[in-house]
Design a protein around this motif. Structure first.
Motif, PDB file in Angstrom:
ATOM      1  N   HIS A  63       6.551   1.772   1.023  1.00 51.42           N
ATOM      2  CA  HIS A  63       5.149   2.306   1.308  1.00 51.42           C
ATOM      3  C   HIS A  63       5.108   4.021   0.812  1.00 51.42           C
ATOM      4  O   HIS A  63       4.024   4.380   1.139  1.00 51.42           O
ATOM      5  CB  HIS A  63       4.478   2.350   2.546  1.00 51.42           C
ATOM      6  N   VAL A  64       5.837   4.129  -0.390  1.00 47.25           N
ATOM      7  CA  VAL A  64       5.657   5.690  -1.026  1.00 47.25           C
ATOM      8  C   VAL A  64       5.659   5.446  -2.408  1.00 47.25           C
ATOM      9  O   VAL A  64       6.106   4.931  -3.068  1.00 47.25           O
ATOM     10  CB  VAL A  64       6.806   6.345  -0.540  1.00 47.25           C
ATOM     11  N   GLY A  65       4.384   6.146  -2.850  1.00 46.24           N
ATOM     12  CA  GLY A  65       4.068   6.073  -4.379  1.00 46.24           C
ATOM     13  C   GLY A  65       4.259   7.589  -4.673  1.00 46.24           C
ATOM     14  O   GLY A  65       4.244   8.531  -3.833  1.00 46.24           O
ATOM     15  N   LYS A  66       4.188   7.852  -6.004  1.00 46.49           N
ATOM     16  CA  LYS A  66       4.296   9.171  -6.645  1.00 46.49           C
ATOM     17  C   LYS A  66       3.068   9.329  -7.663  1.00 46.49           C
ATOM     18  O   LYS A  66       2.784   8.465  -8.495  1.00 46.49           O
ATOM     19  CB  LYS A  66       5.559   9.486  -7.384  1.00 46.49           C
ATOM     20  N   TYR A  67       2.490  10.414  -7.497  1.00 49.66           N
ATOM     21  CA  TYR A  67       1.358  10.809  -8.339  1.00 49.66           C
ATOM     22  C   TYR A  67       1.619  10.977  -9.943  1.00 49.66           C
ATOM     23  O   TYR A  67       2.829  11.697 -10.097  1.00 49.66           O
ATOM     24  CB  TYR A  67       0.395  11.898  -7.606  1.00 49.66           C
ATOM     25  N   ASP A  68       0.704  10.752 -10.712  1.00 50.65           N
ATOM     26  CA  ASP A  68       1.039  11.337 -12.102  1.00 50.65           C
ATOM     27  C   ASP A  68       0.946  13.016 -11.989  1.00 50.65           C
ATOM     28  O   ASP A  68       0.130  13.711 -11.406  1.00 50.65           O
ATOM     29  CB  ASP A  68      -0.103  10.948 -12.822  1.00 50.65           C
TER      30      ASP A  68
ATOM     31  N   PRO B  64       0.738  -1.312   0.039  1.00 54.28           N
ATOM     32  CA  PRO B  64      -0.087   0.047   0.104  1.00 54.28           C
ATOM     33  C   PRO B  64       0.966   1.360   0.022  1.00 54.28           C
ATOM     34  O   PRO B  64       1.830   1.230   0.761  1.00 54.28           O
ATOM     35  CB  PRO B  64      -0.960  -0.121   1.199  1.00 54.28           C
ATOM     36  N   ALA B  65       0.536   2.281  -0.719  1.00 57.34           N
ATOM     37  CA  ALA B  65       1.107   3.447  -0.729  1.00 57.34           C
ATOM     38  C   ALA B  65       0.322   4.239   0.474  1.00 57.34           C
ATOM     39  O   ALA B  65      -0.441   4.884   0.420  1.00 57.34           O
ATOM     40  CB  ALA B  65       0.942   4.327  -1.970  1.00 57.34           C
ATOM     41  N   ALA B  66       1.299   4.019   1.504  1.00 59.12           N
ATOM     42  CA  ALA B  66       0.872   4.663   2.738  1.00 59.12           C
ATOM     43  C   ALA B  66       1.081   6.318   2.582  1.00 59.12           C
ATOM     44  O   ALA B  66       0.073   7.185   3.209  1.00 59.12           O
ATOM     45  CB  ALA B  66       1.688   4.418   4.096  1.00 59.12           C
ATOM     46  N   ILE B  67       2.017   6.727   2.026  1.00 55.35           N
ATOM     47  CA  ILE B  67       2.173   7.914   1.639  1.00 55.35           C
ATOM     48  C   ILE B  67       2.458   8.239   0.115  1.00 55.35           C
ATOM     49  O   ILE B  67       3.226   7.438  -0.416  1.00 55.35           O
ATOM     50  CB  ILE B  67       3.319   8.684   2.300  1.00 55.35           C
ATOM     51  N   SER B  68       1.844   9.185  -0.514  1.00 56.60           N
ATOM     52  CA  SER B  68       2.181   9.490  -1.744  1.00 56.60           C
ATOM     53  C   SER B  68       2.368  10.901  -1.986  1.00 56.60           C
ATOM     54  O   SER B  68       2.150  11.902  -1.416  1.00 56.60           O
ATOM     55  CB  SER B  68       0.840   9.034  -2.862  1.00 56.60           C
ATOM     56  N   VAL B  69       3.339  11.241  -2.875  1.00 53.59           N
ATOM     57  CA  VAL B  69       3.957  12.518  -2.877  1.00 53.59           C
ATOM     58  C   VAL B  69       3.930  13.175  -4.397  1.00 53.59           C
ATOM     59  O   VAL B  69       3.725  12.182  -5.593  1.00 53.59           O
ATOM     60  CB  VAL B  69       5.593  12.628  -2.450  1.00 53.59           C
ATOM     61  N   LEU B  70       4.104  14.219  -4.597  1.00 56.83           N
ATOM     62  CA  LEU B  70       4.150  14.887  -5.828  1.00 56.83           C
ATOM     63  C   LEU B  70       4.726  16.199  -5.736  1.00 56.83           C
ATOM     64  O   LEU B  70       4.314  17.044  -4.875  1.00 56.83           O
ATOM     65  CB  LEU B  70       2.764  14.940  -6.793  1.00 56.83           C
ATOM     66  N   ALA B  71       5.509  16.674  -6.480  1.00 60.16           N
ATOM     67  CA  ALA B  71       5.789  18.030  -6.857  1.00 60.16           C
ATOM     68  C   ALA B  71       5.130  18.526  -8.258  1.00 60.16           C
ATOM     69  O   ALA B  71       5.352  18.049  -9.248  1.00 60.16           O
ATOM     70  CB  ALA B  71       7.424  18.296  -7.259  1.00 60.16           C
ATOM     71  N   PRO B  72       3.856  19.111  -7.916  1.00 62.10           N
ATOM     72  CA  PRO B  72       3.190  19.544  -9.104  1.00 62.10           C
ATOM     73  C   PRO B  72       3.592  20.298 -10.121  1.00 62.10           C
ATOM     74  O   PRO B  72       4.480  20.983 -10.085  1.00 62.10           O
ATOM     75  CB  PRO B  72       1.842  20.093  -8.335  1.00 62.10           C
ATOM     76  N   ALA B  73       3.273  19.646 -11.337  1.00 65.33           N
ATOM     77  CA  ALA B  73       3.374  20.577 -12.631  1.00 65.33           C
ATOM     78  C   ALA B  73       3.064  21.738 -12.686  1.00 65.33           C
ATOM     79  O   ALA B  73       2.056  22.145 -12.123  1.00 65.33           O
ATOM     80  CB  ALA B  73       3.281  19.554 -14.045  1.00 65.33           C
ATOM     81  N   TYR B  74       3.720  22.833 -13.323  1.00 64.74           N
ATOM     82  CA  TYR B  74       3.090  24.311 -13.554  1.00 64.74           C
ATOM     83  C   TYR B  74       2.891  24.484 -14.894  1.00 64.74           C
ATOM     84  O   TYR B  74       2.356  25.582 -15.219  1.00 64.74           O
ATOM     85  CB  TYR B  74       4.155  25.342 -12.905  1.00 64.74           C
ATOM     86  N   ASN B  75       3.012  23.393 -15.838  1.00 67.70           N
ATOM     87  CA  ASN B  75       2.668  23.751 -16.992  1.00 67.70           C
ATOM     88  C   ASN B  75       2.221  22.285 -17.760  1.00 67.70           C
ATOM     89  O   ASN B  75       2.609  21.373 -17.215  1.00 67.70           O
ATOM     90  CB  ASN B  75       3.496  24.595 -17.794  1.00 67.70           C
ATOM     91  N   TYR B  76       1.755  22.526 -18.951  1.00 66.16           N
ATOM     92  CA  TYR B  76       1.152  21.267 -19.658  1.00 66.16           C
ATOM     93  C   TYR B  76       2.630  20.417 -20.021  1.00 66.16           C
ATOM     94  O   TYR B  76       2.232  19.254 -20.007  1.00 66.16           O
ATOM     95  CB  TYR B  76       0.249  21.367 -20.728  1.00 66.16           C
ATOM     96  N   GLU B  77       3.549  20.795 -20.254  1.00 67.18           N
ATOM     97  CA  GLU B  77       4.739  20.350 -20.831  1.00 67.18           C
ATOM     98  C   GLU B  77       5.358  19.651 -19.462  1.00 67.18           C
ATOM     99  O   GLU B  77       6.588  18.923 -19.814  1.00 67.18           O
ATOM    100  CB  GLU B  77       5.604  21.389 -21.589  1.00 67.18           C
ATOM    101  N   THR B  78       4.934  19.749 -18.351  1.00 65.14           N
ATOM    102  CA  THR B  78       5.682  19.265 -16.904  1.00 65.14           C
ATOM    103  C   THR B  78       7.203  19.626 -16.923  1.00 65.14           C
ATOM    104  O   THR B  78       7.827  18.707 -16.747  1.00 65.14           O
ATOM    105  CB  THR B  78       5.167  17.656 -16.822  1.00 65.14           C
ATOM    106  N   GLU B  79       7.436  20.781 -17.357  1.00 61.11           N
ATOM    107  CA  GLU B  79       8.907  21.164 -17.447  1.00 61.11           C
ATOM    108  C   GLU B  79       9.504  21.351 -15.789  1.00 61.11           C
ATOM    109  O   GLU B  79       8.610  21.518 -14.849  1.00 61.11           O
ATOM    110  CB  GLU B  79       9.030  22.332 -18.046  1.00 61.11           C
ATOM    111  N   VAL B  80      10.707  21.245 -15.661  1.00 61.73           N
ATOM    112  CA  VAL B  80      11.299  21.599 -14.269  1.00 61.73           C
ATOM    113  C   VAL B  80      12.040  22.767 -14.143  1.00 61.73           C
ATOM    114  O   VAL B  80      13.027  22.854 -14.903  1.00 61.73           O
ATOM    115  CB  VAL B  80      11.947  20.069 -13.907  1.00 61.73           C
ATOM    116  N   ASN B  81      11.604  23.702 -13.623  1.00 62.57           N
ATOM    117  CA  ASN B  81      12.314  24.984 -13.031  1.00 62.57           C
ATOM    118  C   ASN B  81      12.890  24.909 -11.848  1.00 62.57           C
ATOM    119  O   ASN B  81      12.897  23.827 -11.396  1.00 62.57           O
ATOM    120  CB  ASN B  81      11.588  26.272 -13.352  1.00 62.57           C
TER     121      ASN B  81
END
Length: 493
Positions: free
Chosen positions: A251-256, A210-227
């Protein structure tokens, strides 16, 4: 080797060492993690008045507005129904951090962890002074612990306008969304923590874990670029993941990270705040999410420490991308290799059951239903049973009527189950009365549904060579050779 060659060789070695030194200074040293410190802080400062994940705004608002000492508490607006929404500020450091929780009213795990964190931040003379001083001197912390008090009181995701606040960042229809937007804009934080709950059926990748904790650094644009802004959020997440791998490996997953233009996390990232999403999922034998509450406390406190000393900068983005993506691969119960007889046909299937929570009496009960059947080899269960050689048997209703459900003890219930009675009748019952027994209780119903198909009932026996071995009661797997347990969430029907 001539003199010129020797000089060139020495110069090359010197330049290599210099480059390596600069590189190490830039990247920094990967910091050590002592999870025992985080665990001991949690055990000392857990808010003992809150021990279950369902609570109303009035039950806990004193833990916010009545804070004394270093916290500055102020009302920053009201909900649709006029309930006060508060922010709490602590510290005077140059790096500003905003944390907000319970944007969705029925997602309270991180809120409990924030209560624990508030206690920690107010502590004194306990061995944690250096850490506490560092946080207050390096950071300015601002919390909005309960953004959706109307949703809390109804235990629903949305607010009183039936709007999902996390899809209202662009239009700002709801007063609670306006409050969060104004709080972010006026504070202009460097880091933001967006605290949520997810369903318990997520797994860490294509695994049974089970993913007890899921994490994400959300995207800021449709291209999902990393600044640089998003990069910092990713690096902080790597440090949080390191903590959980020490205490709950896998027990860690990452969101789309597909961009959602209406969501607050994506937009706050876009507006210049390094935003970290934390989603509290499921963990075995933790229905009230108290262990996951502890994980929240530990990773948030650790993240604040690494932000304060900037040690997160040493982490590689490869470690962020290495966190497995979320999948939805869990059921509450999976029965493997179960033989089904239908007319003249006999065949073997896997059968998966999920239990849905239903609100009642400021608490809840569960309704079990068959989620899927057939080949479930890519699914897993919190409970699993190899039912090879077993067959399904219908349960009976006990002929005697009890005055009330409280007249049935757990021992009575188990004895009746062993005799093939999966339900009892009760004469008196409160409307939607809840109880905790391993047996069905009937007040108005006169029969037990029996339908082995998707969406069907989950009340039957498993027998082997004519002997009853297990009862499936409202989706609960009950061994007829075990002692009665507690923890069932049932309703008289």
């Amino acid at each position: 080797m001539n003199k010129d060659s020797s000089i060139k060789l020495l110069l090359g070695v010197f330049l290599f060492i210099l480059q390596l030194t600069v590189s190490c200074e830039q990247k920094g040293t990967i910091p050590d993690i002592d999870v025992t410190v985080l665990e001991s802080a949690y055990e000392k400062y857990i808010e003992k008045s809150v021990q279950a994940r369902r609570f109303k705004n009035a039950d806990v608002i004193h833990l916010v507005k009545d804070r004394k000492g270093d916290f500055e508490v102020e009302e920053i607006g009201k909900s649709v129904k006029g309930k006060a929404i508060y922010q709490m500020t602590l510290g005077n450091g140059p790096t500003k951090v905003l944390l907000w929780s319970q944007m969705h009213g029925n997602e309270a795990t991180a809120t409990m962890a924030l209560f624990d964190l508030f206690n920690f931040l107010e502590g004194k003379d306990d061995g944690f002074e250096d850490l506490r001083t560092k946080l207050k001197e390096k950071l300015t912390l601002r919390f909005i612990p309960m953004l959706n008090p109307d949703g809390m009181d109804q235990w629903i995701r949305r607010n009183a306008l039936d709007i999902d606040l996390n899809r209202d960042a662009a239009k700002l229809t709801s007063p609670e969304a306006v409050i969060l937007k104004n709080a972010r804009d006026s504070f202009d934080p460097h880091f933001g923590f967006n605290l949520h709950d997810q369903n318990i059926y997520y797994t860490a990748g294509e695994t049974a874990t089970p993913a007890a904790i899921s994490v994400l650094a959300p995207a800021y644009n449709y291209e999902t670029e990393v600044n640089d802004i998003r990069k910092r959020a990713m690096q902080v997440i790597v440090g949080m993941n390191r903590v959980i791998q020490e205490v709950a490996p896998g027990h860690v997953g990452k969101y789309d990270d597909a961009f959602e233009p209406r969501a607050f996390g994506d937009n706050i990232q876009k507006w210049g705040t390094s935003t970290i999403l934390i989603e509290s999922g499921g963990y075995p034998n933790d229905p009230e999410k108290q262990y996951i509450r502890k994980l929240n406390f530990m990773i948030i406190l650790h993240a604040l420490q690494e932000i304060a000393d900037q040690s997160y900068e040493s982490y590689s983005l490869d470690d962020y991308y290495g966190i497995p993506d979320n999948s939805t691969r869990l059921m509450d119960l999976v029965l493997r290799n179960l033989t089904i007889k239908r007319d003249d046909l006999q065949y073997e299937i896997d059968l998966g059951i999920r239990q849905r929570e239903v609100d009642a009496h400021d608490s809840y009960f569960v309704n079990g239903a068959i989620e899927d059947l057939g080949d479930l080899s890519i699914f897993y269960g919190f409970d699993e049973l190899d039912a090879s050689g077993m067959e399904i048997v219908e349960g009976k209703i006990y002929e005697k009527t009890f005055e009330r459900i409280s007249d049935v003890s757990p021992e009575n219930a188990m004895e009746l189950l062993k005799e093939g009675f999966i339900a009892v009748k009760v004469k008196e019952a409160l409307e939607r009365e809840l109880y905790d027994l391993p047996i069905l209780a009937l007040n108005k119903s006169t029969s037990i549904p029996f339908d082995i198909r998707t969406g069907g009932s989950t009340n039957f026996y498993l027998a082997q060579r004519g002997e009853l071995k297990y009862a499936i009661v409202n989706g609960y797997l009950i061994s007829l050779n075990a002692q009665p347990k507690i923890g069932y969430k049932q309703r008289v029907i």
